[in-house]
Design an enzyme around this catalytic site. Structure first.
Site, PDB file in Angstrom:
ATOM      1  N   ASN A   1       0.869  -1.185   0.000  1.00 27.99           N
ATOM      2  CA  ASN A   1       0.000   0.000   0.000  1.00 27.99           C
ATOM      3  C   ASN A   1       0.906   1.235   0.000  1.00 27.99           C
ATOM      4  O   ASN A   1       1.531   1.543   1.011  1.00 27.99           O
ATOM      5  CB  ASN A   1      -0.884  -0.044   1.257  1.00 27.99           C
ATOM      6  CG  ASN A   1      -1.681   1.225   1.456  1.00 27.99           C
ATOM      7  OD1 ASN A   1      -1.749   2.086   0.558  1.00 27.99           O
ATOM      8  ND2 ASN A   1      -2.288   1.371   2.624  1.00 27.99           N
TER       9      ASN A   1
ATOM     10  N   GLU B   1      -6.549   4.438   8.362  1.00 27.68           N
ATOM     11  CA  GLU B   1      -6.375   5.877   8.067  1.00 27.68           C
ATOM     12  C   GLU B   1      -7.661   6.458   7.501  1.00 27.68           C
ATOM     13  O   GLU B   1      -7.982   7.628   7.745  1.00 27.68           O
ATOM     14  CB  GLU B   1      -5.171   6.066   7.116  1.00 27.68           C
ATOM     15  CG  GLU B   1      -3.858   5.866   7.867  1.00 27.68           C
ATOM     16  CD  GLU B   1      -2.709   5.355   7.038  1.00 27.68           C
ATOM     17  OE1 GLU B   1      -2.759   5.416   5.791  1.00 27.68           O
ATOM     18  OE2 GLU B   1      -1.732   4.857   7.642  1.00 27.68           O
TER      19      GLU B   1
ATOM     20  N   GLU C   1      -4.718  -5.014  10.730  1.00 29.36           N
ATOM     21  CA  GLU C   1      -3.736  -3.939  10.848  1.00 29.36           C
ATOM     22  C   GLU C   1      -3.943  -3.223  12.183  1.00 29.36           C
ATOM     23  O   GLU C   1      -4.780  -2.303  12.269  1.00 29.36           O
ATOM     24  CB  GLU C   1      -3.892  -2.948   9.697  1.00 29.36           C
ATOM     25  CG  GLU C   1      -3.608  -3.560   8.341  1.00 29.36           C
ATOM     26  CD  GLU C   1      -3.023  -2.527   7.375  1.00 29.36           C
ATOM     27  OE1 GLU C   1      -1.998  -2.830   6.765  1.00 29.36           O
ATOM     28  OE2 GLU C   1      -3.583  -1.423   7.254  1.00 29.36           O
TER      29      GLU C   1
ATOM     30  N   GLY D   1       2.985   2.380  10.699  1.00 29.76           N
ATOM     31  CA  GLY D   1       3.893   3.509  10.518  1.00 29.76           C
ATOM     32  C   GLY D   1       4.656   3.888  11.778  1.00 29.76           C
ATOM     33  O   GLY D   1       5.293   4.932  11.833  1.00 29.76           O
TER      34      GLY D   1
ATOM     35  N   SER E   1       4.059  -2.045  10.127  1.00 29.27           N
ATOM     36  CA  SER E   1       5.517  -2.048  10.273  1.00 29.27           C
ATOM     37  C   SER E   1       6.165  -3.371   9.851  1.00 29.27           C
ATOM     38  O   SER E   1       7.082  -3.871  10.499  1.00 29.27           O
ATOM     39  CB  SER E   1       5.912  -1.683  11.710  1.00 29.27           C
ATOM     40  OG  SER E   1       5.487  -0.353  12.008  1.00 29.27           O
TER      41      SER E   1
END
Ligand code: 13P
Length: 249
Positions: free
Chosen positions: A9, A96, A166, A172, A211
Site C-alpha cells: 500500500n 487511516e 492492521e 507507521g 511495520s
C-alpha cells in the site's frame, strides 16, 4: 497449499518516476514468486501501473473507492472505474480512512458491496487502537468491524473478501505486533468468521499489516493463521519489498 499474498500500500507517496522505479524494481521478485504480489498505488498512477505490469505477475489494487455507484460525487472514484483501469483489488476500511476521514462500519460495508458487485476483491482492513488493546477490547472491536460486513454482505461474500489485520498502534510506528500476537488475532478472525459458516475457512485469507519489514516478514509468514502481509512504508523501497516477496516460501 493456499497461495499467500504480499501487498504493498503506497498510500499518498511518490510520483511518476517513483511508481516506475518501484514496478521495475520488484518485477523479478514478483515473477519468481509462487504467491500473489499486489501493489496499490495512488489513484492517479493506476493506469500507468496497469500498463507497466501487463507482462509481469504483479497485480493491481486501489487504496479506496466511492460509496456510490455513479453520478454527481465530485472527487470520487467508483468501483467500476477501478475495474475499468485494471484493478483486481481494493483496500476497504483502512484505519487511516476510518480515523482521518470518519469512515464508519456502515460506510465500509457499503463500499465492500460495491467492490464485490464490480468484480473487485475487497481487502477489508480491521484492527484495534493502542487504547483498545491495552483495555483488552480488541476482540470486541474486531468482531464489530467484521460482523458489520457480514450483516450487510452475507457470510458467503467472505469467499471473495480478503481480511487484513492492521493494528492501528503498529502502522507507521516501527512498533510491529509480535508474530505471536498477530497469529492470535488472526486465529480469532478465522474463528469469528467460521462461526458464521464452516465453508469459509478453506478460501479465507487474512493478511497482517503494521511495520512489516524485510527483517520480520518471514516470522509472520511462518505463522499458521497468517496468509500474507500488507506492507506500507517498506513497499516504497523496491529492494526491500523484493526481499519481503522472497521471504515467503
Ligand atoms: P506500515 O507498513 O508503514 O506500518 O503501514 C502499514 C499499512 O498501513 C499498510 O496498509
Amino acid at each position: 497449499m493456499k497461495k499467500k499474498m504480499i501487498a504493498g500500500n503506497w498510500k499518498m507517496n511518490g510520483d511518476v518516476a517513483t511508481a516506475l522505479d518501484i514496478i521495475a524494481g520488484i518485477t523479478d521478485a514478483a515473477n519468481q514468486s509462487q504467491h500473489d504480489v499486489v501493489i496499490a498505488p495512488p489513484f492517479v498512477y493506476l493506469s500507468l501501473a496497469a500498463e507497466k505490469i501487463l507482462s509481469s505477475k504483479i497485480q493491481l489494487g486501489a487504496q479506496n473507492l466511492a460509496d456510490q455507484e455513479v453520478g454527481a460525487y465530485t472527487g470520487e472514484i467508483s468501483a467500476k472505474m477501478l475495474a475499468d483501469v485494471g484493478c483486481q483489488y481494493v483496500l476497504v476500511g483502512h484505519s487511516e480512512r476510518r480515523q482521518l476521514y470518519g469512515e464508519t462500519d456502515l460506510l465500509v460495508a457499503q463500499k465492500t458491496i460495491l467492490a464485490l458487485e464490480n468484480g473487485l476483491v475487497p481487502i477489508l482492513c480491521v484492527g484495534e487502537t493502542l487504547e483498545e488493546r491495552e483495555s483488552n477490547q480488541w476482540k470486541d472491536v474486531i468482531t464489530t468491524q467484521l460482523l458489520s460486513v457480514v450483516d450487510h454482505c452475507g457470510i458467503d461474500a467472505f469467499k471473495n473478501i480478503i481480511v487484513a489485520y492492521e493494528p492501528v498502534w503498529a502502522i507507521g510506528t516501527g512498533k510491529s505486533a509480535s508474530a505471536d500476537i498477530a497469529n492470535e488475532v488472526h486465529e480469532f478472525i478465522y474463528y469469528t468468521l467460521s462461526c458464521k459458516s464452516d465453508n469459509i475457512r478453506p478460501s479465507l485469507k487474512v493478511l497482517y499489516g503494521g511495520s512489516v519489514t524485510a527483517e520480520n516478514s518471514a516470522q509472520y509468514m511462518s505463522q499458521e493463521y497468517i496468509d500474507g502481509v500488507l506492507v506500507g512504508g517498506a513497499s516504497l523501497k523496491p529492494s526491500v519489498f523484493s526481499e519481503i516477496i522472497r521471504s515467503v516460501e
